[in-house]
Structures are given as C-alpha cells and as structure tokens.
Write a protein that holds these residues in place. Sequence first.
Motif: not given
Length: 92
Positions: A45-51, A70-74, A83-86, A88-91
């Motif tokens: 969980t911490h690793r994903d948030a840090a990435q 990076m977001l795609a890998s997460v 949060d990562a999907r959101l 990535l969508g914005q990027v």
Amino acid sequence: MRLRLVTFGLISIAGCAGWESRLVPPPVTPQREARKSDAVRTFETHRDAAQVSAALDRWRNGDAKGCEAMLASVVTRVPDYADARLQLGQVL
C-alpha cells in the motif's frame, strides 16, 4: 581422567537437546503468518502511494510520458486503486 572432564564439560555446555533445536526449525504459528501478510499488505500500500506521488512529481516536472508509464504500472498491478486510475485518466 582429563578426557572424562573434557567430555563432561562438552555435554554440560551443549545440553541434551541443545543440538536438536538447531536442526529443526520452529513451527510457524498462524499469528506469525497473519503478521507477515499484514506487513506485506502495508508495504504494498505504501509502495503504491509512493509511486503515484513520484508519477505526479514527474508530471509537475514536465515528463508526461514518464508519469503515464508509472501510473499505468500501478494500475496494472492494482486495478482497484481508484486514485491511480483517476490520475492516469487525467494524464491521458
């Protein structure tokens, strides 16, 4: 006589079951397994948030491709990470 003293000294230092405890590993308890899986889950969980945070830093520095990668890998590793999907969508 001297050999007897040395033998007695070695036996008293080692103990009767002293060597057996080094050969047989202790059993793994269910509590230990639960702590292990909790530690792994917390680390991930911490690793994903840090990435995600590092990806957003790349975005702020103008590296859109690096941020997207990076977001795609997460998202690939943790598809339910909203949060990562959101981000990535914005990027994209």
